[in-house]
Design an enzyme around this catalytic site. Structure first.
Site, PDB file in Angstrom:
ATOM      1  N   SER A 145       0.588   0.649  10.674  1.00 55.02           N
ATOM      2  CA  SER A 145       0.366  -0.717  11.164  1.00 55.02           C
ATOM      3  C   SER A 145      -0.983  -0.905  11.850  1.00 55.02           C
ATOM      4  O   SER A 145      -1.083  -1.606  12.851  1.00 55.02           O
ATOM      5  CB  SER A 145       1.524  -1.151  12.072  1.00 55.02           C
ATOM      6  OG  SER A 145       2.740  -1.144  11.344  1.00 55.02           O
ATOM      7  N   GLU A 170       5.966   8.666   2.437  1.00 54.63           N
ATOM      8  CA  GLU A 170       6.741   8.097   1.328  1.00 54.63           C
ATOM      9  C   GLU A 170       6.959   9.133   0.227  1.00 54.63           C
ATOM     10  O   GLU A 170       8.007   9.166  -0.418  1.00 54.63           O
ATOM     11  CB  GLU A 170       6.030   6.835   0.796  1.00 54.63           C
ATOM     12  CG  GLU A 170       6.166   5.683   1.794  1.00 54.63           C
ATOM     13  CD  GLU A 170       4.988   4.740   1.855  1.00 54.63           C
ATOM     14  OE1 GLU A 170       4.189   4.689   0.903  1.00 54.63           O
ATOM     15  OE2 GLU A 170       4.853   4.044   2.888  1.00 54.63           O
ATOM     16  N   GLY A 220      -2.499   0.824   5.318  1.00 58.83           N
ATOM     17  CA  GLY A 220      -1.679   0.374   4.192  1.00 58.83           C
ATOM     18  C   GLY A 220      -1.820  -1.133   4.017  1.00 58.83           C
ATOM     19  O   GLY A 220      -2.806  -1.622   3.464  1.00 58.83           O
ATOM     20  N   GLY A 221      -0.856  -1.888   4.526  1.00 54.34           N
ATOM     21  CA  GLY A 221      -0.772  -3.336   4.310  1.00 54.34           C
ATOM     22  C   GLY A 221      -2.079  -4.081   4.543  1.00 54.34           C
ATOM     23  O   GLY A 221      -2.479  -4.917   3.717  1.00 54.34           O
ATOM     24  N   HIS A 245       2.037  12.202   1.969  1.00 58.11           N
ATOM     25  CA  HIS A 245       2.371  10.933   2.620  1.00 58.11           C
ATOM     26  C   HIS A 245       3.880  10.887   2.882  1.00 58.11           C
ATOM     27  O   HIS A 245       4.667  11.404   2.086  1.00 58.11           O
ATOM     28  CB  HIS A 245       1.937   9.765   1.726  1.00 58.11           C
ATOM     29  CG  HIS A 245       2.009   8.458   2.450  1.00 58.11           C
ATOM     30  ND1 HIS A 245       3.182   7.770   2.602  1.00 58.11           N
ATOM     31  CD2 HIS A 245       1.055   7.747   3.111  1.00 58.11           C
ATOM     32  CE1 HIS A 245       2.945   6.667   3.320  1.00 58.11           C
ATOM     33  NE2 HIS A 245       1.663   6.638   3.638  1.00 58.11           N
ATOM     34  N   GLU A 260       0.479   9.941  10.846  1.00 58.66           N
ATOM     35  CA  GLU A 260       1.161   8.678  10.574  1.00 58.66           C
ATOM     36  C   GLU A 260       2.614   8.777  11.035  1.00 58.66           C
ATOM     37  O   GLU A 260       3.462   9.278  10.290  1.00 58.66           O
ATOM     38  CB  GLU A 260       1.144   8.372   9.072  1.00 58.66           C
ATOM     39  CG  GLU A 260      -0.229   8.227   8.466  1.00 58.66           C
ATOM     40  CD  GLU A 260      -0.205   7.357   7.212  1.00 58.66           C
ATOM     41  OE1 GLU A 260      -0.971   6.404   7.177  1.00 58.66           O
ATOM     42  OE2 GLU A 260       0.596   7.629   6.300  1.00 58.66           O
ATOM     43  N   GLY A 296       4.333   0.334   8.027  1.00 59.78           N
ATOM     44  CA  GLY A 296       4.850  -0.887   7.406  1.00 59.78           C
ATOM     45  C   GLY A 296       5.822  -1.659   8.273  1.00 59.78           C
ATOM     46  O   GLY A 296       6.500  -2.567   7.794  1.00 59.78           O
ATOM     47  N   ASN A 312      -5.069   2.819   1.753  1.00 54.74           N
ATOM     48  CA  ASN A 312      -4.017   3.354   0.882  1.00 54.74           C
ATOM     49  C   ASN A 312      -3.275   2.160   0.302  1.00 54.74           C
ATOM     50  O   ASN A 312      -2.460   1.548   0.987  1.00 54.74           O
ATOM     51  CB  ASN A 312      -3.072   4.252   1.696  1.00 54.74           C
ATOM     52  CG  ASN A 312      -1.915   4.755   0.837  1.00 54.74           C
ATOM     53  OD1 ASN A 312      -1.900   4.568  -0.384  1.00 54.74           O
ATOM     54  ND2 ASN A 312      -0.930   5.382   1.464  1.00 54.74           N
ATOM     55  N   TRP A 313      -3.593   1.860  -0.937  1.00 56.49           N
ATOM     56  CA  TRP A 313      -2.998   0.665  -1.551  1.00 56.49           C
ATOM     57  C   TRP A 313      -1.560   0.895  -2.006  1.00 56.49           C
ATOM     58  O   TRP A 313      -0.895  -0.041  -2.450  1.00 56.49           O
ATOM     59  CB  TRP A 313      -3.864   0.202  -2.732  1.00 56.49           C
ATOM     60  CG  TRP A 313      -5.115  -0.496  -2.297  1.00 56.49           C
ATOM     61  CD1 TRP A 313      -5.466  -0.847  -1.007  1.00 56.49           C
ATOM     62  CD2 TRP A 313      -6.170  -0.971  -3.143  1.00 56.49           C
ATOM     63  NE1 TRP A 313      -6.676  -1.494  -1.024  1.00 56.49           N
ATOM     64  CE2 TRP A 313      -7.142  -1.588  -2.315  1.00 56.49           C
ATOM     65  CE3 TRP A 313      -6.394  -0.929  -4.531  1.00 56.49           C
ATOM     66  CZ2 TRP A 313      -8.305  -2.160  -2.818  1.00 56.49           C
ATOM     67  CZ3 TRP A 313      -7.559  -1.495  -5.025  1.00 56.49           C
ATOM     68  CH2 TRP A 313      -8.498  -2.110  -4.175  1.00 56.49           C
ATOM     69  N   LYS A 314      -1.088   2.117  -1.992  1.00 57.50           N
ATOM     70  CA  LYS A 314       0.277   2.420  -2.434  1.00 57.50           C
ATOM     71  C   LYS A 314       0.487   1.820  -3.837  1.00 57.50           C
ATOM     72  O   LYS A 314      -0.438   1.843  -4.647  1.00 57.50           O
ATOM     73  CB  LYS A 314       1.289   1.923  -1.396  1.00 57.50           C
ATOM     74  CG  LYS A 314       0.934   2.443   0.019  1.00 57.50           C
ATOM     75  CD  LYS A 314       1.958   2.179   1.061  1.00 57.50           C
ATOM     76  CE  LYS A 314       1.496   2.759   2.397  1.00 57.50           C
ATOM     77  NZ  LYS A 314       2.475   2.638   3.455  1.00 57.50           N
TER      78      LYS A 314
END
Ligand code: 13P
Length: 256
Positions: A216, A100, A237-238, A98, A170, A176, A11-13
């Site tokens: 994470s 976010e 993510g990251g 998600h 999640e 993050g 998930n590159w956001k």
């Protein structure tokens, strides 16, 4: 258990331009050349979806996902993207709900439920995200929150449809932050997700649904998480922004 193929998604956001997507894919493909037995998904921002699909050229090995969409077919919905537009780009999956989207853009279980139905009607496979906040976990309410989100987001979904859905657990406090849920915490939550899915449909169906862990996930913790009986993949993510670190996580879920 045991028959569920692992599914590892990036998930590159709101990251990666078209140029960065191209460069990522060149490196990533070399890294995963010999990997098999795992589904690999990349969810770039909308602007890079067309380029990514073109570069993948119908690859069975790496599939694309959108990070969101709107449930209406077309019309006056400024800023939104429809399922038809995604299907035109050969998009297979769509991340829905998600945290976010829930916390920053006000998405509710009722809205997410409409999107889940619309995605399935358009042959897009939802990656449905759920998870509790830190305050909810500290209050011992995580199981109740997970159940409420699943029941609300999956209302009216048949057992047959549920087989097309991937669930991503999640915990918001692990996203993050560098803090991962312990393997025991994650497995416990995943087993609970499966139990709720069994209540909503039946045990045989729930047993087939893939449940990803997100929050994470890094190359150094992926293997241990993925070894848990109810953890069938990762939503990253990251660590998915770097081709080598994402490839390491993919390798933890596949064979090479
Ligand atoms: P991080 O891997 O950066 O914690 O993000 C997790 C996530 O939100 C994936 O959807």
């Amino acid at each position: 258990m045991g028959t569920r193929r692992k599914i590892i998604a990036a998930n590159w956001k709101m990251n990666q331009t078209i140029a960065e997507t191209e460069s990522f894919l060149n490196d990533f493909r070399l890294e995963v050349e010999d990997v098999s037995g795992v589904d690999i998904i990349i969810a770039p921002p909308f602007t890079a979806l067309a380029k990514l699909s073109e570069l993948l050229g119908g690859s069975q090995k790496i599939r694309t996902a959108a990070q969101n969409f709107y449930y209406e077919k077309s019309g006056a919905f400024t800023g939104e993207i429809s399922a038809t537009m995604l299907r035109e780009l050969y998009v297979k999956y769509v991340i829905l709900g998600h945290s976010e989207r829930r916390s920053l853009f006000g998405e509710t279980d009722a809205l997410i439920n409409k999107k889940v139905h619309a995605a399935l009607e358009s042959e897009l496979k939802p990656i449905l995200c759920i998870g509790e906040t830190l305050a909810e976990r500290e209050a011992g309410r995580e199981k109740e929150i997970i159940a409420t989100q699943l029941r609300g987001s999956l209302a009216g979904i048949s057992a047959e449809q549920l087989l097309e859905v991937v669930i991503a657990y999640e915990p918001v406090w692990a996203i993050g932050t560098g803090v991962t849920a312990s393997t025991a915490q994650a497995q416990d939550a995943h087993a609970h997700v499966r139990a709720v899915l069994a209540e909503l449909t039946d045990a045989a169906t729930a047993d087939k649904v893939r449940i990803q862990y997100g929050g994470s996930v890094k190359p150094n913790n992926a293997a241990e998480l993925l070894a848990q009986p109810d953890i069938d993949g990762a939503l990253v993510g990251g660590a998915s922004l770097d081709p080598r670190s994402f490839a390491e996580i993919v390798k933890a879920g596949g064979r090479d």
